[in-house]
Design an enzyme around this catalytic site. Structure first.
Site, PDB file in Angstrom:
ATOM      1  N   GLU A   1      -4.875  -8.730  -0.344  1.00 17.61           N
ATOM      2  CA  GLU A   1      -5.308  -8.695   0.998  1.00 17.61           C
ATOM      3  C   GLU A   1      -6.718  -8.251   1.008  1.00 17.61           C
ATOM      4  OE1 GLU A   1      -2.432  -6.093   3.505  1.00 17.61           O
ATOM      5  OE2 GLU A   1      -4.307  -5.460   4.304  1.00 17.61           O
TER       6      GLU A   1
ATOM      7  N   GLU B   1       0.674  -1.102   0.132  1.00 20.34           N
ATOM      8  CA  GLU B   1       0.008  -0.124   0.068  1.00 20.34           C
ATOM      9  C   GLU B   1       0.855   1.273   0.052  1.00 20.34           C
ATOM     10  OE1 GLU B   1      -2.821  -0.527   3.098  1.00 20.34           O
ATOM     11  OE2 GLU B   1      -3.951  -2.160   2.084  1.00 20.34           O
TER      12      GLU B   1
END
Ligand SMILES: *[C@@H]1O[C@H](CO)[C@@H](O)[C@H](O)[C@H]1NC(C)=O
Ligand SMILES: *[C@@H]1O[C@H](CO)[C@@H](O)[C@H](O)[C@H]1NC(C)=O
Ligand SMILES: *[C@@H]1O[C@H](CO)[C@@H](O)[C@H](O)[C@H]1NC(C)=O
Ligand SMILES: *[C@@H]1O[C@H](CO)[C@@H](O)[C@H](O)[C@H]1NC(C)=O
Ligand SMILES: *[C@@H]1O[C@H](CO)[C@@H](O)[C@H](O)[C@H]1NC(C)=O
Length: 524
Positions: free
Chosen positions: A365, A260
């Protein structure tokens, strides 16, 4: 009728096999159900009992169905036979299969061995440790075949750390050694997994934050970028992890280019992060990461870029294509996360499939309970959370994603441990004090896909001919390497019947209210 006692499956007790005229029926160990007020059920595993599930071999002319539902069914098995009649039914929705119209090839399904997952697992007595691993990976479990493993710490650790934190400014990474979290928890858990898995486990490794001395700001969370003088060092940092896991007997299948990166760019997370903008990332892949990996002993490693929310996807490819098109040659595909999926349509993936058909898209995820408005981080028995997983997986698969990796394999009753207090839910919740673990509805949601859609399955076309008065169903279908066809259907309405049509054969399926059903039959 006869019985076979199979002693080799010691952890799951005796398996009774009985034959009737047309089919073989394996009786699974049923869910030890605990009803949660206002929610669905959890299935309780203790040191002497844990539910399991075996896949039936479909017989000629018949199909097998597995159903889990809001009202408490868990992998309930049923059988049916095809009807050769050509009569169209006037009033039922029909799902028609086109096995010769093919799309993406499946890589797999799995979860993450974070520090916290492995620590929770280790708090259990040995019998329960074994049940937990078997529940996810074995022939009597969900048959997961992928894992995500953090490179160093994440928020799902008991403290913030990275490898080679000292000496500072050490471009040779002379002090790079695995952490106690690797040697005491993660590696033992992964080795137990590798022993029972029914297919090679493909591991995707990811860095959240490098050591602080590589960063422009001396904190694990918040805003930070990689200092230019450590671009090559950060590439080497990845290679060293792959080498050290390899030396520990664990093959790494792929890496992502940092977890991220938007978090570190806009200071969105209080936990381990590193900000990257797309052009810097292009430079790093082209000049450092790409050549480092491709010239190493691990040149076939999969390199997956992105590893961030869906919204970043078309933009990432556009910028990369215009600024660093050669960086794209180094990457095998792009990884995506779940957290904005309710706000960003999956149609964003269309552009990638059209312009970069050689790149895979993998979901790396997902978890429930992460949003501020989700007051209960662990919500025992929640069917809504299972439904969110199912709908997301169905949508992703229908947009050509090759797999779906869940976040922590297990968490404690509070959704941790997590050093940054970012507690969330998990398909398995460990209750150390009671010496038991609880299988959430999300666990079964994952299994309806992972167990029946093995690696190298190929998605095929399904056409829904909706009956006027009924609502849409959500569905996906595959031809598997076992020469079967697998269809997964989610019915969010009341109990209903539908027609399944495959060439000249038809079957009537009874779908329970708020249920997910997996159907498997021979591809004849
Ligand atoms: C374990 O669970 C089974 C099934 O629910 C139950 O019969 C048994 O009493 C439990 N054992 C312990 C030690 O709690
Ligand atoms: C269950 O739902 C009812 C009605 O919405 C509510 O009054 C009750 O407090 C809830 N019980 C629990 C345990 O959440
Ligand atoms: C086959 O289909 C016909 C017409 O829909 C129906 O009457 C019959 O009961 C079906 N048979 C089976 C075995 O489902
Ligand atoms: C590492 O580099 C930083 C920035 O150049 C410097 O401030 C620091 O003193 C260096 N640390 C050591 C141990 O040399
Ligand atoms: C470690 O890497 C070497 C060289 O690539 C390879 O031959 C070996 O199979 C790897 N070991 C494991 C456990 O993956």
């Amino acid at each position: 009728m006869f019985f076979i006692f199979n002693n080799s499956m010691k952890c799951f007790g005796l398996i009774f096999i009985l034959t009737t005229f047309t089919y073989i029926l394996a009786v699974d160990i049923p869910c030890a159900e605990r009803r949660i007020p206002n929610e669905s059920v959890v299935c309780v595993c203790n040191t002497s009992y844990c539910d399991d599930i075996t896949r039936e071999i479909p017989l000629k002319g018949a199909f097998v169905t597995y159903t889990s539902s809001k009202d408490g069914l868990r992998f309930k098995k049923d059988r049916g036979t095809w009807n050769v009649s050509h009569i169209e039914s006037c009033c039922l929705t029909t799902l028609e299969l086109f096995p010769t119209i093919k799309y993406q090839i499946v890589e797999g399904f799995g979860g993450a061995v974070t520090d916290s997952a492995a620590i929770n697992w280790k708090t259990l007595p040995l019998e329960l440790q074994d049940y937990l691993i078997r529940s996810y990976f074995s022939k009597n479990g969900l048959e997961y075949n992928m894992l995500r493993v953090p490179i160093g710490g994440t928020d799902f650790s008991t403290h913030a750390y990275a490898y080679n934190e000292s000496p500072e400014n050490d471009t040779h990474l002379s002090n790079y050694k695995l952490a106690p979290e690797d040697t005491l928890y993660k590696i033992p858990m992964i080795k137990s997994i590798m022993q029972v898995a029914t297919a090679p486990v493909h591991i995707v490794a990811t860095t959240w934050s490098p050591p602080l001395w590589m960063k422009t700001h001396q904190t694990y969370g918040g805003y930070s970028r990689l200092k230019r003088q450590y671009y090559q060092t950060y590439a080497d940092y990845h290679l060293k992890f792959i080498e050290q896991y390899n030396q520990s007997g664990i093959p790494v299948w792929g890496i992502t280019t940092t977890n991220e990166p938007i978090n570190g760019l806009f200071s969105l997370a209080s936990f381990n992060s590193l900000g990257w903008d797309i052009t810097e990332m292009g430079e790093w892949i082209l000049n450092n990461l790409g050549p480092t990996i491709r010239k190493s002993a691990f040149k076939d490693l999969k390199l997956l870029a992105g590893d961030d929310q869906r919204a970043t996807i078309p933009y990432w490819f556009n910028v990369m294509f215009s600024r660093y098109p050669k960086a794209l040659d180094y990457i095998d595909g792009i990884a995506v996360h779940y957290y904005t999926d309710k706000f960003v349509p999956a149609a964003v993936f269309k552009a990638v499939t059209l312009t970069h058909p050689d790149k895979i898209i993998l979901s790396t995820e997902a978890c429930e309970g992460s949003f501020p408005w989700q007051k209960e981080k662990v919500l025992l028995g929640s069917w809504d959370r299972a439904k969110s997983y199912i709908e997301d997986i169905l949508e992703d698969l229908n947009y050509n994603l090759v797999g779906w990796i869940d976040w922590n394999l297990c968490l404690n009753m509070g959704g941790g441990p997590n050093w940054a207090a970012n507690y969330v839910d998990s398909p398995i919740i460990v209750d150390k004090d009671k010496q038991e673990f609880l299988k959430q509805p999300m666990y079964y949601a994952m299994g309806h896909f992972s167990k029946f859609i093995p690696r190298d399955s190929i998605r095929i076309k399904v056409l829904e001919k909706k009956h006027f008065f009924t609502s849409h169903l959500r569905h996906v279908a595959f031809v598997t390497p076992k020469n079967t066809i697998v269809v997964v259907v989610y019915n969010d309405g009341q109990t209903r019947s539908i027609r399944l049509k495959n060439r000249n054969k038809q079957a009537t399926l009874n779908l329970k209210a708020h249920s997910v059903t997996t159907i498997e039959f021979l591809y004849e």
